[in-house]
Scaffold this active site. Structure first.
Site, mmCIF file in Angstrom:
data_model
loop_
_atom_site.group_PDB
_atom_site.id
_atom_site.type_symbol
_atom_site.label_atom_id
_atom_site.label_comp_id
_atom_site.label_asym_id
_atom_site.label_seq_id
_atom_site.Cartn_x
_atom_site.Cartn_y
_atom_site.Cartn_z
ATOM 1 N N PRO A 1 0.807 -1.214 0.000
ATOM 2 C CA PRO A 1 0.000 0.000 0.000
ATOM 3 C C PRO A 1 0.843 1.268 0.000
ATOM 4 C CG PRO A 1 0.113 -0.924 2.205
ATOM 5 C CD PRO A 1 0.851 -1.880 1.319
ATOM 6 N N TRP B 1 3.754 0.843 10.702
ATOM 7 C CA TRP B 1 4.260 -0.332 9.974
ATOM 8 C C TRP B 1 3.493 -1.596 10.359
ATOM 9 C CZ3 TRP B 1 6.989 -0.247 5.757
ATOM 10 C CH2 TRP B 1 7.758 0.897 5.484
ATOM 11 N N GLN C 1 11.923 -1.605 0.892
ATOM 12 C CA GLN C 1 10.948 -2.360 1.671
ATOM 13 C C GLN C 1 11.537 -3.619 2.308
ATOM 14 O OE1 GLN C 1 8.266 -1.053 2.561
ATOM 15 N NE2 GLN C 1 8.406 0.682 1.185
ATOM 16 N N ASP D 1 -2.111 2.842 2.542
ATOM 17 C CA ASP D 1 -1.617 2.978 3.898
ATOM 18 C C ASP D 1 -2.027 4.378 4.358
ATOM 19 O OD1 ASP D 1 -0.285 2.331 6.166
ATOM 20 O OD2 ASP D 1 1.720 2.360 5.286
ATOM 21 N N LYS E 1 12.886 16.992 -4.226
ATOM 22 C CA LYS E 1 12.433 18.344 -4.497
ATOM 23 C C LYS E 1 13.556 19.347 -4.329
ATOM 24 C CE LYS E 1 7.567 17.752 -3.593
ATOM 25 N NZ LYS E 1 6.603 17.618 -2.509
ATOM 26 N N LYS F 1 19.234 10.473 -6.292
ATOM 27 C CA LYS F 1 17.859 10.349 -5.860
ATOM 28 C C LYS F 1 17.069 11.557 -6.373
ATOM 29 C CE LYS F 1 15.875 9.247 -1.389
ATOM 30 N NZ LYS F 1 16.176 9.092 0.027
ATOM 31 N N TRP G 1 8.183 -3.315 4.417
ATOM 32 C CA TRP G 1 7.028 -4.183 4.276
ATOM 33 C C TRP G 1 7.365 -5.669 4.194
ATOM 34 C CZ3 TRP G 1 3.674 -5.850 -0.197
ATOM 35 C CH2 TRP G 1 2.346 -6.086 0.222
#
Length: 1067
Positions: A46, A519, A554, A85, A594, A591, A558
């Site tokens: 999610p 989590w 993850q 999520d 912004k 990466k 996750w």
RNA sequence: GGGCCCGUAGCAUAGCCCGGUGGUGCGCCCGGCUGAUAACCGGGAGGUCAUGUGUUCGAAUCACAUCGGGCCCA
């Protein structure tokens, strides 16, 4: 079948396909189609509901969608709810910002109920936005009914899981040192800590040893604010420590420092001199006790019995002595427990000192740093600053602290072995994601702090008795409602907090105030999405998940949280296979962020290039598990490839329509994909070849997708379209497509193209679902499924692969390139025929290939004949070049003589003798010279008009000499080309007739083109009336709709054409 | 400080597992084709395979170290 005239307009196509899917409920129909098939249970990781999706999220969903579309086509009943999520601190922080809040006090004042409502709305709104964005990418997950972590049914799954943990003895309340965010005033998990470089003070402090005047232990720390919680100094038992008398400004004091570090520490403290008094290993120092240098101000410190302890984690760095504050550090805490040191923590939840800290009372920890330095006075041996990595709250970026507090834990460390065992049973793509990366992470698993002191989250379902302290975990709402006799309107705070439960002791149980670590929410996704424990049937049928895929971050997230929760609840892994994918980075491999301003949004790509382009780009440009370096050039290249696919598809359509071509069908009206097999025997070589190629490609693609190598699958298909279909097959088949009237050759071409396009649509549909849908809809039969996504996956047929033919064609293509090359060298344009092209080779496969595919070779080379010559080609001459570097050492002064002998000898004869290994001697005026192979090199000498180029396994020679006949054909083609160009300018249809006149200002050229060449031109340009005459201008009487001056090979030519309307029926 | 991954032409990549002449695409330059045509095709130039050391007859490929990037951890 409809003609498509426009070039590839992605946005138009995609919009119309979306409309079609929506209007005809294609997604629903596709799912219904597979309802009886074997289940394939997928769990969507999610995404967190904040704001817009970015390139990484888009990539993630595109991978999922491609694999799931493929899986459905292979005949699986895919269960794939989208998931979101929706709880947690990030949303709280955003809502706090919206409301202008700075602390938890503001929230309490505002009212928890109202605050929760804001968070709920924020999450729900964002979810809608994100669902629309995902759907716009053609993602076929169930967005109509996504699982949402804030829904009661989901929350109940989390409660149930915690009660299972309690039953298993895996739930524990503990006084532990946890990562703590002072701004959010909550514990945060290890996984929520972000590391970033910060500058902190780096200080050396003298702790006065009790009972010894002017004698100190020297420690180092970067967190002066932890000194109020100091209780001990740790030394390594085996490190050698020195007791030195150090001199500074005439004053002497005695210091204990690790021996190897004495010099560097004293230099930092600006001591002028020192003297070694004694040495002792750490284990001999444990008798020392010391007093705090700040006990005057920090009252708490006066009551502490400070002492020296040993610890293995001490290293030979800084001073070799470590300041221990068990209330502020993990290692310190463990050491404190072992040594039974007092565990003190004079810092409150908001990072401010408590009254225990004396004069520091109420001060924020970082603000206390300079105050502590001041209070240290002469005990401060040195102060510097240091830049190092320090943990920050992942959402609000506040530097975290360690605090010893009461929290709830899952005893993950107790499950390590069980989890490691389960990891091994999971199929990992790539293999090392599981065997190395995840395995290493699990090995280090620590207890999981699941409690947070916040609001927007799943309330921890633990009720605790105010009187007897007993606690009870509720696994379901009904259990709670029964025990409390109250109904639960909403399982969130504050409602759930208000429900008391009577205790056996007669007292009242209240819920502990904590909520779950977010989590934990997603950790239960694999059963919560099946509405377990509320519903059992789906769970029993489907669980565990067949497949999940997420980014490499993850691993700690996750992948881990799910494994942990599942191991507690069910004792096994909740997933059977995992694809770990990479990160989307900018073109420089950094990466996207912004602050760097290098963010590329999926939307930018979609609006300029299209969804299918974005999809094919991210799928093909790197392996799923590698990081994706986003590159606009790459995107445009993919766009071009899809454009070629579009061109290849639309090219045959007008002809097929003109000829009323209908694909073969079964009796039920569906396309008969087997019909072509029975005709293979009579088909042209290029037809059989492309059919073989699409079959080999399909086999490769299937295998690649099975192995989750989506880049290989997509690259194979792109390559096929560009190389095999567009650059080769279409070029070869064009003349047949242009044939007038009915012909078997043309029908075979239609059959072949149709077959290839149908296959391609199917093979590409998981990856670029829009354009393939559009194409499929246009070429399907009435009885075919309405959508390409409702067709079955076709994985190729080994029996239709003709390996020999494929190899032969490769050779022919190499011949084609070489002959074009030789032509270019001879400056003979492709329009002009050549009398012959000769392949010189001894390679049997090349000979067989050229022989069996000679007509293709002749067409491609525009050669009257193509023939193979074995061994030596008699038109090639040789020139012998003496190698002076070799001759010099052997013949000395005579070398020039030998050189001249070689030059004057018959080079061809010399070469063949040397090649045959014969002994060669050259007679000179004063003797005979023996010539060895290395003494001479041979240079090819070609007669005029003969040009060569190498091909694989041989050499191609092209004779570009002209004859009257060849010249006539060349000029004819020049004229045809120009008239065709003019037809296009007049926008004439392929089947229209014209009248045309050509005036050539060169009598010889003009006469070349009379007779049969004039007829050939007339036919080619579809002219009813056609004249060629000498002169420099069209006759003044004629009035053509289009007249144009040209120059062909330096000869001025005037051409006029008009549409021929007098006899429209005439052919 | 540790674990895992990545580093090949201006850019993007294949080859690496299993050592044997480094391919491909984009861009650039030159040419071709002309009823797929604002399309398409051919050719050319362009490489210290991040660096160093080792193993080997032979290393982009194997090993070790270093540097740079990414993810994760301390």
């Amino acid at each position: 079948m409809k003609e498509v005239t426009s070039s590839y307009h992605a946005n138009e196509i995609e919009e119309s396909v979306r409309q079609f899917w929506l209007k005809d409920s294609i997604f629903e129909k596709t799912r219904e189609l597979h309802i009886g098939d074997p289940d394939f249970f997928f769990v969507d990781g999610p995404p967190y509901t904040t704001g817009n999706i970015h390139l990484g999220t888009a990539w993630n969903k595109i991978i999922k969608d491609s694999i799931l579309r493929y899986t459905r086509m292979t005949g699986r009943n895919v269960i794939a709810r989208a998931g979101y999520d929706m709880h947690g601190l990030p949303i709280e922080v955003r809502v706090e910002q919206q409301l202008g809040f700075v602390s938890k006090k503001d929230i309490e004042r505002f009212g928890i109920g109202r605050f929760i409502e804001q968070c709920r709305t924020f999450a729900a709104d964002n979810m809608e936005v994100m669902s629309r964005q995902f759907e716009a990418l053609g993602i076929w997950l169930d967005f109509a009914d996504p699982y949402q972590t804030m829904k009661p049914e989901y929350i109940e799954a989390a409660w149930w899981t915690l009660s299972r943990a309690d039953e298993e003895g895996m739930l524990e309340r503990g006084h532990r040192v946890v990562n703590w965010c002072p701004r959010c005033a909550t514990a945060i998990a290890d996984s929520e800590v972000d590391y970033a470089d910060v500058t902190d003070p780096s200080i050396y402090v003298k702790f006065p040893i009790i009972g010894r005047d002017h004698e100190y232990l020297v420690i180092w720390t970067t967190t002066p604010w932890t000194l109020p919680a100091n209780v001990a100094v740790a030394v390594h038992p085996d490190i050698l420590y020195a007791r030195v008398e150090a001199v500074k400004d005439g004053k002497k004091e005695i210091l204990w420092i690790a021996e190897d570090l004495v010099e560097s520490v004293l230099r930092k403290g600006r001591y002028q001199d020192y003297r070694l008094l004694e040495k002792a290993v750490g284990s001999h120092l444990t008798g020392f006790t010391y007093s705090s240098p700040i006990e005057d101000t920090v009252t708490l410190q006066r009551d502490i019995a400070h002492r020296v302890v040993t610890a293995d984690f001490v290293t030979l760095e800084n001073t070799g002595m470590v300041h221990i504050a068990p209330g502020h550090g993990w290692d310190d805490y463990l050491l404190g427990c072992r040594e039974q040191l007092p565990i003190i923590c004079p810092v409150d939840a908001t990072g401010r000192f408590t009254s225990e800290a004396g004069t520091l009372d109420g001060m924020f920890i970082k603000e206390a740093d300079p105050v502590v330095l001041e209070d240290l006075g002469h005990h401060l041996l040195a102060v510097e600053s240091v830049s190092h990595r320090y943990g920050h709250c992942w959402r609000c970026k506040t530097p975290i602290i360690f605090r010893a507090t009461e929290q709830w834990f899952l005893k993950a460390s107790d499950m390590r072995d069980r989890m490691l065992e389960e990891v091994g049973k999971v199929t990992w793509y790539p293999e090392w994601a599981g065997s190395a990366r995840f395995y290493d992470w699990i090995k280090e698993a620590r207890d999981w702090c699941i409690s947070r002191q916040r609001y927007w989250g799943i309330p921890i379902p633990i009720w605790e008795c105010r009187s007897c302290g007993k606690h009870r975990v509720f696994g379901t709402f009904s259990e709670l409602e029964e025990a409390s006799g109250r109904s639960l309107p909403d399982p969130h705070r504050p409602f759930v907090d208000e429900i008391p439960v009577p205790c056996q002791c007669g007292g009242e149980m209240r819920r502990v105030e904590d909520i779950f670590d977010v989590w934990f929410d997603s950790a239960v996704a694999s059963w919560a999405t099946l509405r377990f424990p509320g519903e059992k049937e789906a769970f029993e049928r489907l669980w565990p998940a067949d497949f999940i895929t997420e980014g490499q971050d993850q691993t700690r997230g996750w992948f881990y949280s799910q494994l942990g929760a599942s191991t507690i609840a069910f004792g096994c892994s909740p997933y059977r296979s995992v694809l770990m994918h990479g990160f989307a980075l900018d073109a420089e491999g950094r990466k996207m962020s912004k602050s760097l301003g290098n963010v590329v949004t999926p939307d930018e790509v979609v609006t300029t290039q299209g969804v299918d382009v974005l999809r094919l780009y991210v799928l093909s440009s790197s392996a799923p598990w590698d990081d994706l370096k986003f590159n606009w050039e790459g995107v445009k290249t993919v766009n071009r490839a899809i454009n070629i696919f579009w061109n290849v598809y639309r090219f045959p359509l007008p002809y097929m329509i003109l000829d009323h071509y209908e694909p073969c069908t079964f009796s039920d009206g569906r396309w008969d994909d087997t019909a072509i097999q029975s005709r293979l025997g009579t088909m042209a070589a290029e037809d059989r070849w492309i059919l073989s190629r699409i079959n080999s490609c399909a086999l490769l693609v299937s295998r690649a997708v099975e192995e989750r190598q989506l880049h290989r699958a997509t690259r194979t298909l792109i390559q096929f379209i560009l190389e095999d279909l567009s650059r080769w097959y279409v070029q070869l088949v064009r003349p047949r497509i242009w044939l007038e009237g009915e012909s078997d050759a043309k029908t075979a071409a239609y059959e072949t193209i149709y077959y290839v396009l149908r296959r391609l649509c199917g093979l590409l549909s998981p990856f670029i679902p829009h354009i393939t849908e559009m194409m499929f809809r246009n070429i399907r039969t009435q009885s075919d499924p309405p959508s390409v996504h409702m067709t079955d996956w076709w994985g190729g047929d080994e029996n239709l692969v003709d390996g020999v033919l494929e190899r032969f064609m490769d050779i022919v293509r190499s011949f084609d390139e070489a002959s074009a090359n030789a032509r270019q060298a001879g400056k003979r344009k492709l329009r002009w025929p050549v009398p012959e092209a000769v392949v010189v080779t001894d390679n049997e496969e090349v000979i067989a290939a050229i022989g069996s595919l000679s007509s293709i070779c002749e067409d491609r080379a525009n050669a009257r004949t193509v023939r193979v010559v074995r061994g030596a080609y008699d038109r090639i001459g040789w020139k012998a070049e003496p190698v002076m570097k070799a001759l010099g050492p052997v013949f000395g002064k005579k070398a020039p003589v030998v050189r001249d002998l070689i030059r004057s000898h018959d080079a061809a004869a010399l070469k063949s003798q040397l090649d045959n290994g014969e002994m060669v001697t050259l007679p000179g005026a004063d003797g005979v010279y023996q010539i060895q192979p290395g003494f001479v090199t041979f240079i090819e000498e070609l007669p005029p008009d003969l040009y060569q180029a190498p091909m694989s396994g041989g050499t191609v020679y092209v004779d570009v000499a002209l004859t009257a006949d060849l010249e006539a054909e060349g000029y004819s083609r020049e004229v045809i080309r120009r008239i065709q160009e003019m037809r296009r300018q007049r926008d004439l249809n392929v089947e229209d007739y014209i009248m045309a006149a050509v005036v050539i200002d060169d009598d010889r050229v003009c006469s070349l083109l009379q007779g049969r060449w004039r007829e050939a031109i007339r036919e080619e340009i579809r002219a009813g009336i056609f004249m060629i005459s000498p002169g420099s201008a069209l006759s003044p009487q004629s009035s053509f709709e289009l007249e144009k001056d040209w120059e062909i090979e330096g000869v001025p030519v005037v051409i006029g054409i008009s549409k021929f309307t007098d006899q429209p029926g005439k052919k």
